[in-house]
Design a protein around this motif. Structure first.
Motif, mmCIF file in Angstrom:
data_model
loop_
_atom_site.group_PDB
_atom_site.id
_atom_site.type_symbol
_atom_site.label_atom_id
_atom_site.label_comp_id
_atom_site.label_asym_id
_atom_site.label_seq_id
_atom_site.Cartn_x
_atom_site.Cartn_y
_atom_site.Cartn_z
ATOM 1 N N GLN A 181 0.809 -1.218 0.000
ATOM 2 C CA GLN A 181 0.000 0.000 0.000
ATOM 3 C C GLN A 181 0.842 1.266 0.000
ATOM 4 O OE1 GLN A 181 -3.613 0.168 2.462
ATOM 5 N NE2 GLN A 181 -3.133 -1.919 3.101
ATOM 6 N N LEU A 182 2.113 1.133 0.365
ATOM 7 C CA LEU A 182 3.000 2.294 0.374
ATOM 8 C C LEU A 182 3.880 2.370 -0.865
ATOM 9 C CD1 LEU A 182 4.116 2.330 4.127
ATOM 10 C CD2 LEU A 182 2.378 3.734 3.011
ATOM 11 N N LEU A 183 4.245 1.233 -1.432
ATOM 12 C CA LEU A 183 5.113 1.227 -2.613
ATOM 13 C C LEU A 183 4.262 1.250 -3.882
ATOM 14 C CD1 LEU A 183 7.934 -1.252 -1.529
ATOM 15 C CD2 LEU A 183 7.836 1.245 -1.317
ATOM 16 N N LEU A 184 3.483 2.306 -4.025
ATOM 17 C CA LEU A 184 2.651 2.512 -5.205
ATOM 18 C C LEU A 184 3.276 3.601 -6.064
ATOM 19 C CD1 LEU A 184 -0.879 2.491 -3.517
ATOM 20 C CD2 LEU A 184 0.218 0.629 -4.777
ATOM 21 N N LYS A 185 3.394 3.333 -7.373
ATOM 22 C CA LYS A 185 4.075 4.277 -8.255
ATOM 23 C C LYS A 185 3.310 5.581 -8.424
ATOM 24 C CE LYS A 185 4.662 1.343 -11.678
ATOM 25 N NZ LYS A 185 5.098 0.883 -13.023
ATOM 26 N N ASP A 186 1.994 5.548 -8.281
ATOM 27 C CA ASP A 186 1.193 6.760 -8.386
ATOM 28 C C ASP A 186 1.065 7.376 -7.001
ATOM 29 O OD1 ASP A 186 -0.592 8.783 -8.758
ATOM 30 O OD2 ASP A 186 -2.164 7.558 -9.674
ATOM 31 N N PRO A 187 1.730 8.516 -6.729
ATOM 32 C CA PRO A 187 1.683 9.091 -5.382
ATOM 33 C C PRO A 187 0.280 9.471 -4.935
ATOM 34 C CG PRO A 187 2.630 10.655 -6.950
ATOM 35 C CD PRO A 187 2.526 9.330 -7.659
ATOM 36 N N ARG A 188 -0.640 9.661 -5.885
ATOM 37 C CA ARG A 188 -2.016 10.014 -5.509
ATOM 38 C C ARG A 188 -2.726 8.853 -4.841
ATOM 39 N NH1 ARG A 188 -3.848 11.957 -11.367
ATOM 40 N NH2 ARG A 188 -2.746 9.988 -11.746
ATOM 41 N N SER A 189 -2.186 7.638 -4.992
ATOM 42 C CA SER A 189 -2.814 6.452 -4.405
ATOM 43 C C SER A 189 -2.211 6.072 -3.061
ATOM 44 C CB SER A 189 -2.676 5.268 -5.373
ATOM 45 O OG SER A 189 -3.260 5.564 -6.626
ATOM 46 N N VAL A 190 -1.173 6.785 -2.641
ATOM 47 C CA VAL A 190 -0.452 6.416 -1.432
ATOM 48 C C VAL A 190 -1.112 7.024 -0.203
ATOM 49 C CG1 VAL A 190 1.756 6.571 -0.207
ATOM 50 C CG2 VAL A 190 1.719 6.238 -2.691
ATOM 51 N N PRO A 191 -1.390 6.209 0.847
ATOM 52 C CA PRO A 191 -1.925 6.770 2.093
ATOM 53 C C PRO A 191 -0.876 7.655 2.746
ATOM 54 C CG PRO A 191 -1.824 4.360 2.178
ATOM 55 C CD PRO A 191 -1.147 4.782 0.920
#
Length: 250
Positions: A175-185
């Protein structure tokens, strides 16, 4: 302990931190439970949430920049240090930077895109991976290979190091290593996912097996330094094939 110069109009008060770096703590301990990871992550997340509520992003979170007040105690307390790359990010402002440490920087740093609190959350994902395995998720043979792995989001949960790790702990990292920063909590009050980062710490379950292991066939690499990711001027607008690295931003 405080250092006070009575002959100067300026007084400098310094914390005495005896425990050394979190990186060295992980390397020396050789056994790290998920309960211990939770304790460290709860402190890290609370510290980062405090910064983010004040619209400050650290931009160089890594185990080398997390210090233990005391090492030989049952529940070590930590301090986040080295705010050399930190920035105040106000609403409506755009901040871009090519500075960071290759293993821990988020894809948006490499791509020279706007940065913010989600950039810190990516680094926390990397730190969690290291806490639970003793390995770095994106480490390549060279810095260029490491950066390529980061941009591609190329990592895996190798069974040699994650066989006993709970799926909830792995999901925390995902949930943290997502390439789209808009999807990161990330931490409140910036963004729609206000308290998600703190709630995520609850997903780490009990771990019973050793978490720190040296890489197969060799010792661990030395801690990385901060680097400047630049571009060849003749290339015009930045493109992945034109990236180069040099030490900077210290």
């Amino acid at each position: 302990m405080f250092n006070v110069d009575i002959f100067s109009p300026n007084v400098l008060l310094l914390d005495l931190i005896r425990g050394g770096e979190l990186f060295d703590f992980i390397a020396e301990k050789e056994t790290l439970s998920e309960e211990e990871a939770i304790e460290f992550q709860e402190q890290i997340l609370k510290g980062v949430a405090y910064m983010h509520t004040r619209h400050i992003a650290h931009f160089d979170l890594k185990p080398e920049n997390i210090m233990l007040l005391e090492k030989d105690v049952p529940h070590p307390k930590i301090k986040i240090i080295d705010f050399g790359l930190a920035q105040k990010i106000d609403d409506g402002t755009v901040y871009q930077s090519l500075c960071g440490t290759p293993q821990y920087i988020a894809p948006e740093v490499i791509n020279y895109e706007p940065l913010g609190p989600p950039t810190d959350m990516w680094s926390i994902g990397v730190i969690t991976y290291i806490l639970l395995s003793g390995m770095s998720p994106f480490q390549g043979e060279t810095d260029a290979e490491t950066l390529t792995n980061v941009v591609a989001g190329n990592y895996e949960f190798d069974d040699r190091f994650f066989k006993e790790t709970s799926e909830m702990a792995k999901d925390f990292i995902r949930q943290l290593l997502l390439k789209d920063p808009r999807s990161v909590p990330w931490a409140p009050p910036i963004g729609p996912r206000s308290a998600s980062s703190l709630r995520l710490s609850a997903v780490l379950a009990t771990r019973r097996e050793p978490a720190y292991r040296s890489p197969p066939g060799g010792d661990r690499k030395e801690p990385g330094d901060a680097w400047l990711l630049g571009y060849h001027e003749e290339a015009g607008s930045p493109s992945p094939g034109d990236r180069y690295l040099r030490p900077a931003c210290m």
